[in-house]
Scaffold this motif. Structure first.
Motif, PDB file in Angstrom:
ATOM      1  N   ILE A   1      -7.800   0.725  -9.854  1.00 34.84           N
ATOM      2  CA  ILE A   1      -7.744  -0.738  -9.862  1.00 34.84           C
ATOM      3  C   ILE A   1      -6.343  -1.221  -9.514  1.00 34.84           C
ATOM      4  CG2 ILE A   1      -7.954  -2.804 -11.296  1.00 34.84           C
ATOM      5  CD1 ILE A   1     -10.170  -1.447 -12.831  1.00 34.84           C
ATOM      6  N   ALA A   2      -5.337  -0.528 -10.053  1.00 36.94           N
ATOM      7  CA  ALA A   2      -3.950  -0.927  -9.799  1.00 36.94           C
ATOM      8  C   ALA A   2      -3.622  -0.880  -8.312  1.00 36.94           C
ATOM      9  CB  ALA A   2      -3.002  -0.019 -10.584  1.00 36.94           C
ATOM     10  N   LEU A   3      -4.096   0.146  -7.609  1.00 34.88           N
ATOM     11  CA  LEU A   3      -3.823   0.269  -6.183  1.00 34.88           C
ATOM     12  C   LEU A   3      -4.778  -0.586  -5.349  1.00 34.88           C
ATOM     13  CD1 LEU A   3      -3.155   4.122  -5.828  1.00 34.88           C
ATOM     14  CD2 LEU A   3      -1.481   2.269  -5.978  1.00 34.88           C
ATOM     15  N   GLY A   4      -6.047  -0.621  -5.751  1.00 32.56           N
ATOM     16  CA  GLY A   4      -7.035  -1.375  -4.994  1.00 32.56           C
ATOM     17  C   GLY A   4      -6.866  -2.875  -5.080  1.00 32.56           C
ATOM     18  N   SER A   5      -6.194  -3.347  -6.141  1.00 30.77           N
ATOM     19  CA  SER A   5      -6.043  -4.787  -6.328  1.00 30.77           C
ATOM     20  C   SER A   5      -5.223  -5.451  -5.234  1.00 30.77           C
ATOM     21  CB  SER A   5      -5.391  -5.078  -7.695  1.00 30.77           C
ATOM     22  OG  SER A   5      -4.110  -4.460  -7.769  1.00 30.77           O
ATOM     23  N   TRP A   6      -4.431  -4.657  -4.494  1.00 31.69           N
ATOM     24  CA  TRP A   6      -3.631  -5.236  -3.413  1.00 31.69           C
ATOM     25  C   TRP A   6      -4.492  -5.670  -2.240  1.00 31.69           C
ATOM     26  CZ3 TRP A   6       0.794  -6.962  -4.773  1.00 31.69           C
ATOM     27  CH2 TRP A   6       1.483  -6.345  -5.824  1.00 31.69           C
ATOM     28  N   ALA A   7      -5.775  -5.310  -2.263  1.00 33.35           N
ATOM     29  CA  ALA A   7      -6.698  -5.812  -1.238  1.00 33.35           C
ATOM     30  C   ALA A   7      -6.864  -7.322  -1.346  1.00 33.35           C
ATOM     31  CB  ALA A   7      -8.058  -5.126  -1.378  1.00 33.35           C
ATOM     32  N   ILE A   8      -6.705  -7.852  -2.561  1.00 32.59           N
ATOM     33  CA  ILE A   8      -6.842  -9.299  -2.769  1.00 32.59           C
ATOM     34  C   ILE A   8      -5.768 -10.046  -1.990  1.00 32.59           C
ATOM     35  CG2 ILE A   8      -6.802 -11.141  -4.496  1.00 32.59           C
ATOM     36  CD1 ILE A   8      -7.843  -9.088  -6.531  1.00 32.59           C
TER      37      ILE A   8
ATOM     38  N   ALA B   1       0.825  -1.214   0.000  1.00 30.63           N
ATOM     39  CA  ALA B   1       0.000   0.000   0.000  1.00 30.63           C
ATOM     40  C   ALA B   1       0.858   1.263   0.000  1.00 30.63           C
ATOM     41  CB  ALA B   1      -0.934   0.001   1.212  1.00 30.63           C
ATOM     42  N   ILE B   2       2.129   1.141   0.440  1.00 34.83           N
ATOM     43  CA  ILE B   2       3.045   2.279   0.461  1.00 34.83           C
ATOM     44  C   ILE B   2       3.908   2.301  -0.794  1.00 34.83           C
ATOM     45  CG2 ILE B   2       4.888   3.429   1.737  1.00 34.83           C
ATOM     46  CD1 ILE B   2       3.900   1.958   4.237  1.00 34.83           C
ATOM     47  N   THR B   3       4.589   1.190  -1.068  1.00 31.41           N
ATOM     48  CA  THR B   3       5.518   1.148  -2.202  1.00 31.41           C
ATOM     49  C   THR B   3       4.795   1.097  -3.548  1.00 31.41           C
ATOM     50  OG1 THR B   3       5.645  -1.267  -1.902  1.00 31.41           O
ATOM     51  CG2 THR B   3       7.363   0.063  -0.876  1.00 31.41           C
ATOM     52  N   GLY B   4       3.506   0.771  -3.547  1.00 34.22           N
ATOM     53  CA  GLY B   4       2.754   0.770  -4.796  1.00 34.22           C
ATOM     54  C   GLY B   4       2.504   2.157  -5.351  1.00 34.22           C
ATOM     55  N   ILE B   5       2.667   3.184  -4.502  1.00 34.44           N
ATOM     56  CA  ILE B   5       2.468   4.567  -4.950  1.00 34.44           C
ATOM     57  C   ILE B   5       3.592   5.007  -5.886  1.00 34.44           C
ATOM     58  CG2 ILE B   5       2.380   6.971  -4.179  1.00 34.44           C
ATOM     59  CD1 ILE B   5      -0.142   5.517  -3.493  1.00 34.44           C
TER      60      ILE B   5
ATOM     61  N   ALA C   1       6.252  -2.928  -6.206  1.00 30.54           N
ATOM     62  CA  ALA C   1       7.015  -2.044  -7.081  1.00 30.54           C
ATOM     63  C   ALA C   1       7.064  -2.566  -8.511  1.00 30.54           C
ATOM     64  CB  ALA C   1       8.435  -1.874  -6.530  1.00 30.54           C
ATOM     65  N   ALA C   2       7.066  -3.888  -8.649  1.00 30.93           N
ATOM     66  CA  ALA C   2       7.192  -4.489  -9.982  1.00 30.93           C
ATOM     67  C   ALA C   2       5.856  -4.668 -10.696  1.00 30.93           C
ATOM     68  CB  ALA C   2       7.886  -5.843  -9.867  1.00 30.93           C
ATOM     69  N   LEU C   3       4.768  -4.879  -9.950  1.00 32.56           N
ATOM     70  CA  LEU C   3       3.504  -5.273 -10.575  1.00 32.56           C
ATOM     71  C   LEU C   3       2.447  -4.175 -10.642  1.00 32.56           C
ATOM     72  CD1 LEU C   3       3.040  -8.856  -9.055  1.00 32.56           C
ATOM     73  CD2 LEU C   3       3.982  -8.229 -11.285  1.00 32.56           C
ATOM     74  N   THR C   4       2.583  -3.120  -9.847  1.00 37.44           N
ATOM     75  CA  THR C   4       1.552  -2.080  -9.841  1.00 37.44           C
ATOM     76  C   THR C   4       1.402  -1.424 -11.211  1.00 37.44           C
ATOM     77  OG1 THR C   4       1.931  -1.606  -7.494  1.00 37.44           O
ATOM     78  CG2 THR C   4       0.806   0.079  -8.773  1.00 37.44           C
ATOM     79  N   LEU C   5       2.520  -1.106 -11.845  1.00 36.27           N
ATOM     80  CA  LEU C   5       2.454  -0.487 -13.180  1.00 36.27           C
ATOM     81  C   LEU C   5       1.871  -1.432 -14.224  1.00 36.27           C
ATOM     82  CD1 LEU C   5       3.046   2.203 -14.493  1.00 36.27           C
ATOM     83  CD2 LEU C   5       5.330   1.374 -15.081  1.00 36.27           C
ATOM     84  N   PRO C   6       2.249  -2.721 -14.277  1.00 36.48           N
ATOM     85  CA  PRO C   6       1.578  -3.654 -15.193  1.00 36.48           C
ATOM     86  C   PRO C   6       0.082  -3.779 -14.928  1.00 36.48           C
ATOM     87  CG  PRO C   6       3.661  -4.583 -14.496  1.00 36.48           C
ATOM     88  CD  PRO C   6       3.454  -3.340 -13.687  1.00 36.48           C
ATOM     89  N   PHE C   7      -0.329  -3.748 -13.660  1.00 38.98           N
ATOM     90  CA  PHE C   7      -1.759  -3.759 -13.341  1.00 38.98           C
ATOM     91  C   PHE C   7      -2.439  -2.535 -13.945  1.00 38.98           C
ATOM     92  CE2 PHE C   7      -1.238  -6.326  -9.137  1.00 38.98           C
ATOM     93  CZ  PHE C   7      -1.063  -7.477  -9.895  1.00 38.98           C
ATOM     94  N   TYR C   8      -1.778  -1.400 -13.830  1.00 41.41           N
ATOM     95  CA  TYR C   8      -2.311  -0.148 -14.380  1.00 41.41           C
ATOM     96  C   TYR C   8      -2.491  -0.245 -15.894  1.00 41.41           C
ATOM     97  CZ  TYR C   8      -2.128   4.715 -16.050  1.00 41.41           C
ATOM     98  OH  TYR C   8      -2.368   5.898 -16.700  1.00 41.41           O
ATOM     99  N   SER C   9      -1.507  -0.799 -16.565  1.00 46.58           N
ATOM    100  CA  SER C   9      -1.582  -0.940 -18.021  1.00 46.58           C
ATOM    101  C   SER C   9      -2.611  -1.985 -18.438  1.00 46.58           C
ATOM    102  CB  SER C   9      -0.203  -1.321 -18.582  1.00 46.58           C
ATOM    103  OG  SER C   9       0.762  -0.344 -18.253  1.00 46.58           O
TER     104      SER C   9
END
Length: 407
Positions: A185-192, A44-48, A169-177
């Motif tokens: 969605i990219a940030l909220g997906s870490w709730a899973i 939730a921190i490093t995904g920013i 750090a590695a997956l947030t940007l691919p989620f965004y794309s």
């Protein structure tokens, strides 16, 4: 011996072996649950970070406001850590951790709802609160549950933290794309990931007998705030955490100032994260064989000084070597920082209170140093003071090690 007695003896040994096997499986499941909880203490921190420019443009805010999204949770991690002890007394270990993971689920999940800066600030605050309390409670739980193997389990715990940071750090940007450039969605997906951790934690500890802090011998517990050794450990933890957040924030700009492209600098930062992630599990395992914390700290201090000097004066391939050394050093300093208050603790009450104090002060210190580096860079326009600050911090590690060596 009669046949009947022999049968009873065999049945008894069979049941004992089954109980031992069941205990082993149960303990493995507990360790797995600790790992998955640790996975959720950074995303939730490093995904920013990977979405910094995207959020900047989408929300139409300044760089200063953007920086609050990472500084708020780190500051909260220090501010709320002392509340871990009273929360554990009220709810107990099992319920407290469950409650805090639910907060992580909600904090990440709320980011699905809308593109709002205020919502990001509120969820960042909630994340910092949950992480602040999970750390000390889990440290005390590990100390109590694995008294003979707590070094290894703490290593797995720190490995989980590093893995979570690397994954986000590695997956947030691919989620965004992948999801039509939707940062919500990219940030909220870490709730899973937090939901998975919640399920595993509840499953792992549902049949565990947990001795709660409220029934411990509190009269024998030393107050860490009045103990010089506890303050020394706090200063050490603050220094090593400052090194981590500072190098993660400023390594790429430093390398770009040396002529590296943004892609190359980012690759070296990723390389540093991977080295730390691997070291977080390997170093504690090695500590099971060579257990002297002081020897490890002296060795890492010398190695770290060499690494930062190479980062300052080196160029080309030497910089890769410098990053490798720094990654190894940081991967060792963090688990030692988690272990030191547990080593000193005489009971579960102290394990919790000392850990909460160390984490509280340490994280507050770590929120200051990166800002100091930024101020020095704004004033001078170069990274000379940055390198000097890194070397001063390594000297601080050496100084606290000398103080810890004195019983």
């Amino acid at each position: 011996m009669s046949v009947e007695s022999l049968t009873v003896l065999l049945e008894r040994r069979f049941l004992e072996s089954m109980e031992k096997k069941q205990w082993s499986v149960s303990m493995v499941l507990v360790v797995v649950s600790i790992f998955f909880v640790a996975l959720n203490l950074r995303p939730a921190i490093t995904g920013i970070g990977p979405l910094f420019n995207v959020l900047l443009e989408s929300l139409h805010i300044s760089n200063t406001k953007m920086s609050f999204l990472t500084s708020i949770p780190v500051f909260c991690m220090g501010l709320f850590a002392p509340f871990a002890v009273p929360l554990q007394r009220i709810l107990g270990t099992k319920t407290a951790i469950t409650f805090l993971i639910i907060i992580l689920v909600l904090a990440n999940g709320l980011r699905f709802l809308k593109e709002s800066y205020v919502l990001l600030v509120v969820t960042s605050f909630a994340v910092g609160f949950a992480i602040a309390l999970i750390g000390p409670i889990l440290n005390a739980y590990i100390k109590k549950k694995f008294p003979n193997r707590f070094t290894t389990v703490v290593g797995i715990y720190s490995f989980g933290i590093g893995t979570g940071a690397t994954l986000s750090a590695a997956l947030t940007l691919p989620f965004y794309s992948r999801f039509h450039e939707s940062w919500t969605i990219a940030l909220g997906s870490w709730a899973i990931l937090a939901i998975i951790a919640l399920c595993i934690w509840v499953l792992a500890i549902q049949n565990q007998e947990l001795l709660e802090t409220s029934v411990l011998t509190k009269n024998e517990a030393r107050n860490p705030w009045k103990n010089v050794r506890a303050w020394t450990i706090l200063i050490y933890f603050g220094i090593q955490t400052s090194l981590f957040f500072s190098i993660m924030s400023w390594l790429a700009p430093i390398l770009q100032a040396k002529g590296f492209s943004l892609v190359a600098a980012s690759s070296m930062l990723t390389f540093l994260s991977i080295v730390q992630m691997i070291g977080n599990i390997l170093v504690p395992i090695l500590m099971e064989k060579w257990s002297s914390r002081i020897s490890w700290l002296f060795s890492l201090s010398i190695l770290g000084t060499i690494g930062f000097v190479l980062l300052w004066l080196g160029s080309g391939s030497l910089l890769w070597f410098a990053v490798l050394i720094i990654g190894i050093v940081l991967s060792g300093l963090f688990p030692i920082g988690l272990l030191l208050p547990l080593d000193e603790a005489r009971n579960d009450e102290e394990a919790n209170s000392w850990s909460s104090m160390v984490l509280s002060g340490g994280f507050m210190i770590s929120s200051i140093i990166p800002i100091l580096i930024g101020y020095c860079y704004d004033v001078t326009g170069n990274h000379t003071f940055t390198y000097m600050i890194f070397l001063i911090l390594m000297m601080g590690i050496t100084a606290t090690t000398i103080m810890l060596k004195r019983k």
